[in-house]
Design a protein around this motif. Sequence first.
Motif, PDB file in Angstrom:
ATOM      1  N   VAL A 258       0.842  -1.192   0.000  1.00 52.65           N
ATOM      2  CA  VAL A 258       0.000   0.000   0.000  1.00 52.65           C
ATOM      3  C   VAL A 258       0.882   1.250   0.000  1.00 52.65           C
ATOM      4  O   VAL A 258       0.654   2.193  -0.762  1.00 52.65           O
ATOM      5  N   GLU A 259       1.883   1.251   0.837  1.00 53.70           N
ATOM      6  CA  GLU A 259       2.774   2.411   0.940  1.00 53.70           C
ATOM      7  C   GLU A 259       3.551   2.649  -0.346  1.00 53.70           C
ATOM      8  O   GLU A 259       3.843   3.796  -0.703  1.00 53.70           O
ATOM      9  N   GLU A 260       3.875   1.570  -1.066  1.00 58.77           N
ATOM     10  CA  GLU A 260       4.639   1.679  -2.315  1.00 58.77           C
ATOM     11  C   GLU A 260       3.743   1.814  -3.541  1.00 58.77           C
ATOM     12  O   GLU A 260       4.224   1.790  -4.674  1.00 58.77           O
ATOM     13  N   ASN A 261       2.433   1.952  -3.315  1.00 60.38           N
ATOM     14  CA  ASN A 261       1.457   2.096  -4.401  1.00 60.38           C
ATOM     15  C   ASN A 261       1.477   0.897  -5.341  1.00 60.38           C
ATOM     16  O   ASN A 261       1.254   1.035  -6.548  1.00 60.38           O
ATOM     17  N   ARG A 262       1.698  -0.270  -4.785  1.00 57.08           N
ATOM     18  CA  ARG A 262       1.669  -1.512  -5.561  1.00 57.08           C
ATOM     19  C   ARG A 262       0.318  -2.195  -5.387  1.00 57.08           C
ATOM     20  O   ARG A 262       0.219  -3.382  -5.100  1.00 57.08           O
ATOM     21  N   THR A 263      -0.744  -1.414  -5.565  1.00 55.74           N
ATOM     22  CA  THR A 263      -2.102  -1.927  -5.446  1.00 55.74           C
ATOM     23  C   THR A 263      -2.847  -1.698  -6.753  1.00 55.74           C
ATOM     24  O   THR A 263      -2.476  -0.831  -7.550  1.00 55.74           O
ATOM     25  N   VAL A 264      -3.900  -2.484  -6.955  1.00 57.04           N
ATOM     26  CA  VAL A 264      -4.768  -2.318  -8.126  1.00 57.04           C
ATOM     27  C   VAL A 264      -6.218  -2.388  -7.650  1.00 57.04           C
ATOM     28  O   VAL A 264      -6.522  -3.078  -6.676  1.00 57.04           O
ATOM     29  N   PRO A 265      -7.140  -1.679  -8.309  1.00 56.79           N
ATOM     30  CA  PRO A 265      -8.550  -1.741  -7.905  1.00 56.79           C
ATOM     31  C   PRO A 265      -9.142  -3.117  -8.188  1.00 56.79           C
ATOM     32  O   PRO A 265      -8.639  -3.867  -9.027  1.00 56.79           O
ATOM     33  N   PHE A 266     -10.203  -3.457  -7.470  1.00 56.46           N
ATOM     34  CA  PHE A 266     -10.924  -4.678  -7.787  1.00 56.46           C
ATOM     35  C   PHE A 266     -11.358  -4.620  -9.252  1.00 56.46           C
ATOM     36  O   PHE A 266     -11.831  -3.603  -9.741  1.00 56.46           O
ATOM     37  N   MET A 267     -11.216  -5.725  -9.965  1.00 49.18           N
ATOM     38  CA  MET A 267     -11.313  -5.745 -11.414  1.00 49.18           C
ATOM     39  C   MET A 267     -12.685  -5.406 -11.971  1.00 49.18           C
ATOM     40  O   MET A 267     -12.813  -4.880 -13.070  1.00 49.18           O
ATOM     41  N   ASP A 268     -13.757  -5.705 -11.224  1.00 47.17           N
ATOM     42  CA  ASP A 268     -15.102  -5.536 -11.776  1.00 47.17           C
ATOM     43  C   ASP A 268     -15.635  -4.115 -11.670  1.00 47.17           C
ATOM     44  O   ASP A 268     -16.738  -3.833 -12.138  1.00 47.17           O
ATOM     45  N   VAL A 269     -14.869  -3.208 -11.072  1.00 45.89           N
ATOM     46  CA  VAL A 269     -15.359  -1.850 -10.823  1.00 45.89           C
ATOM     47  C   VAL A 269     -15.754  -1.137 -12.106  1.00 45.89           C
ATOM     48  O   VAL A 269     -16.757  -0.403 -12.150  1.00 45.89           O
ATOM     49  N   THR A 270     -15.017  -1.342 -13.178  1.00 49.04           N
ATOM     50  CA  THR A 270     -15.281  -0.631 -14.434  1.00 49.04           C
ATOM     51  C   THR A 270     -16.057  -1.457 -15.452  1.00 49.04           C
ATOM     52  O   THR A 270     -16.308  -0.982 -16.559  1.00 49.04           O
ATOM     53  N   TRP A 271     -16.444  -2.676 -15.102  1.00 53.97           N
ATOM     54  CA  TRP A 271     -17.171  -3.502 -16.061  1.00 53.97           C
ATOM     55  C   TRP A 271     -18.554  -2.899 -16.315  1.00 53.97           C
ATOM     56  O   TRP A 271     -19.230  -2.463 -15.373  1.00 53.97           O
ATOM     57  N   PRO A 272     -18.994  -2.863 -17.570  1.00 49.12           N
ATOM     58  CA  PRO A 272     -20.226  -2.143 -17.912  1.00 49.12           C
ATOM     59  C   PRO A 272     -21.517  -2.887 -17.587  1.00 49.12           C
ATOM     60  O   PRO A 272     -22.601  -2.340 -17.760  1.00 49.12           O
ATOM     61  N   SER A 273     -21.411  -4.128 -17.128  1.00 52.36           N
ATOM     62  CA  SER A 273     -22.611  -4.903 -16.830  1.00 52.36           C
ATOM     63  C   SER A 273     -22.312  -5.929 -15.756  1.00 52.36           C
ATOM     64  O   SER A 273     -21.234  -6.546 -15.749  1.00 52.36           O
ATOM     65  N   ALA A 274     -23.272  -6.137 -14.852  1.00 54.70           N
ATOM     66  CA  ALA A 274     -23.117  -7.162 -13.818  1.00 54.70           C
ATOM     67  C   ALA A 274     -23.087  -8.566 -14.415  1.00 54.70           C
ATOM     68  O   ALA A 274     -22.603  -9.507 -13.787  1.00 54.70           O
ATOM     69  N   LYS A 275     -23.577  -8.704 -15.637  1.00 56.13           N
ATOM     70  CA  LYS A 275     -23.597 -10.011 -16.289  1.00 56.13           C
ATOM     71  C   LYS A 275     -22.181 -10.547 -16.494  1.00 56.13           C
ATOM     72  O   LYS A 275     -21.957 -11.761 -16.447  1.00 56.13           O
ATOM     73  N   VAL A 276     -21.225  -9.637 -16.694  1.00 54.09           N
ATOM     74  CA  VAL A 276     -19.835 -10.064 -16.890  1.00 54.09           C
ATOM     75  C   VAL A 276     -19.343 -10.794 -15.643  1.00 54.09           C
ATOM     76  O   VAL A 276     -18.749 -11.872 -15.730  1.00 54.09           O
ATOM     77  N   GLN A 277     -19.600 -10.211 -14.492  1.00 59.80           N
ATOM     78  CA  GLN A 277     -19.172 -10.833 -13.246  1.00 59.80           C
ATOM     79  C   GLN A 277     -19.899 -12.152 -12.999  1.00 59.80           C
ATOM     80  O   GLN A 277     -19.290 -13.135 -12.569  1.00 59.80           O
ATOM     81  N   ASN A 278     -21.204 -12.189 -13.290  1.00 58.05           N
ATOM     82  CA  ASN A 278     -21.953 -13.431 -13.101  1.00 58.05           C
ATOM     83  C   ASN A 278     -21.413 -14.552 -13.978  1.00 58.05           C
ATOM     84  O   ASN A 278     -21.361 -15.719 -13.559  1.00 58.05           O
ATOM     85  N   LEU A 279     -21.007 -14.206 -15.200  1.00 60.15           N
ATOM     86  CA  LEU A 279     -20.420 -15.210 -16.086  1.00 60.15           C
ATOM     87  C   LEU A 279     -19.055 -15.674 -15.565  1.00 60.15           C
ATOM     88  O   LEU A 279     -18.658 -16.819 -15.793  1.00 60.15           O
ATOM     89  N   HIS A 280     -18.375 -14.791 -14.883  1.00 55.37           N
ATOM     90  CA  HIS A 280     -17.111 -15.183 -14.259  1.00 55.37           C
ATOM     91  C   HIS A 280     -17.369 -16.178 -13.132  1.00 55.37           C
ATOM     92  O   HIS A 280     -16.685 -17.200 -13.029  1.00 55.37           O
ATOM     93  N   PHE A 281     -18.372 -15.882 -12.300  1.00 56.35           N
ATOM     94  CA  PHE A 281     -18.721 -16.796 -11.209  1.00 56.35           C
ATOM     95  C   PHE A 281     -18.969 -18.210 -11.735  1.00 56.35           C
ATOM     96  O   PHE A 281     -18.334 -19.181 -11.308  1.00 56.35           O
ATOM     97  N   THR A 282     -19.933 -18.310 -12.640  1.00 55.89           N
ATOM     98  CA  THR A 282     -20.318 -19.629 -13.149  1.00 55.89           C
ATOM     99  C   THR A 282     -19.227 -20.226 -14.013  1.00 55.89           C
ATOM    100  O   THR A 282     -19.034 -21.450 -14.040  1.00 55.89           O
ATOM    101  N   GLY A 283     -18.497 -19.379 -14.731  1.00 56.17           N
ATOM    102  CA  GLY A 283     -17.424 -19.864 -15.593  1.00 56.17           C
ATOM    103  C   GLY A 283     -16.316 -20.537 -14.804  1.00 56.17           C
ATOM    104  O   GLY A 283     -15.780 -21.571 -15.226  1.00 56.17           O
ATOM    105  N   VAL A 284     -15.957 -19.970 -13.655  1.00 61.12           N
ATOM    106  CA  VAL A 284     -14.926 -20.595 -12.825  1.00 61.12           C
ATOM    107  C   VAL A 284     -15.410 -21.944 -12.301  1.00 61.12           C
ATOM    108  O   VAL A 284     -14.646 -22.926 -12.287  1.00 61.12           O
ATOM    109  N   GLN A 285     -16.670 -22.012 -11.899  1.00 62.69           N
ATOM    110  CA  GLN A 285     -17.204 -23.299 -11.445  1.00 62.69           C
ATOM    111  C   GLN A 285     -17.121 -24.337 -12.566  1.00 62.69           C
ATOM    112  O   GLN A 285     -16.739 -25.491 -12.337  1.00 62.69           O
ATOM    113  N   GLU A 286     -17.476 -23.929 -13.784  1.00 63.19           N
ATOM    114  CA  GLU A 286     -17.410 -24.853 -14.922  1.00 63.19           C
ATOM    115  C   GLU A 286     -15.968 -25.183 -15.275  1.00 63.19           C
ATOM    116  O   GLU A 286     -15.652 -26.319 -15.675  1.00 63.19           O
ATOM    117  N   LEU A 287     -15.076 -24.220 -15.116  1.00 69.33           N
ATOM    118  CA  LEU A 287     -13.656 -24.460 -15.367  1.00 69.33           C
ATOM    119  C   LEU A 287     -13.112 -25.513 -14.414  1.00 69.33           C
ATOM    120  O   LEU A 287     -12.443 -26.475 -14.834  1.00 69.33           O
TER     121      LEU A 287
END
Length: 294
Positions: free
Chosen positions: A243-272
């Motif tokens: 944190v002090e060295e600014n070696r952080t990144v935002p949670f990835m879904d913050v800029t995704w334009p639709s909640a469907k993308v995240q839902n497909l990630h959820f189910t996709g990982v289970q299928e993977l």
Amino acid sequence: MTSITDIDGKSFMYTDLATANTIGPIYNMEAMNAAGLEIPTTWTEVLAFCDDANAAGKVPFALGAQTQWVTQLVTYALAGTLVYGEDPEFDTKQLAGDATFQDSNWLKALDQYKEMFDKKCFNQDALGTSVENQSIMVGEGKALAAVQISTIGSQMVAANPEETLKQAPLPATDDAAETRLPLGLGVGWGVNAKANNLEGGLAFLEYLNTPEASKLTANIYGLSPNGGDVETSEINELEIPLVEENRTVPFMDVTWPSAKVQNLHFTGVQELLAGSKTPAQVLTEMQDAYTDAL
């Protein structure tokens, strides 16, 4: 973080870094010490850690993949380094149509996730394990760690109040200096502009910006890193330098334009993990939903 809380240069929410959530393995240090193992700092060490933990009769990383939101965390922990550490502008490029999930290191992140699964880095019944049972496994020392958000630490402590927890980033390469820590907003406060006691509300926000209040909220909301002068639980000592060295990144879904993308990630990982889809297939479906939402 200001991109999430500010509009046209004006802040509409106060957030305290002491209440931020992070993503990474939370280790039960008593169980780690009993197994004679140390927290891995490179990808090669992660895979060796899995072998050594199994040899000691312990689950390396508990995974509660029956609870859908848990499925995303390992991907995010790896992608923080593999995608956004390498290209901090990936989100901007993707929104512009110049980058896709499947043609980026998101593919490597899912490949490594599956590699961990195949190498028995997780409990065998991961797809039938809930987040509650995941926490219990770590709390009771049956598992040495779990890749989780920092606020889950309180559930693990509830399973065993005597344990010592430490959270660390999940390394994705063999250069520890490349590791990035996913960090997201946890708790935020605002005052209604039409509040009956606007002055009192603003005074309370000023109090929340003090070290005393930061310590209080950090202990209440999640044992999270702050990188400032506030003393919080030792669970964060391995993360605070990032944190002090600014070696952080935002949670990835913050800029995704639709909640469907995240839902497909959820189910996709289970299928993977079940072996019914490949990483490329999961990411292509996510990208199609992403593109359709633009």
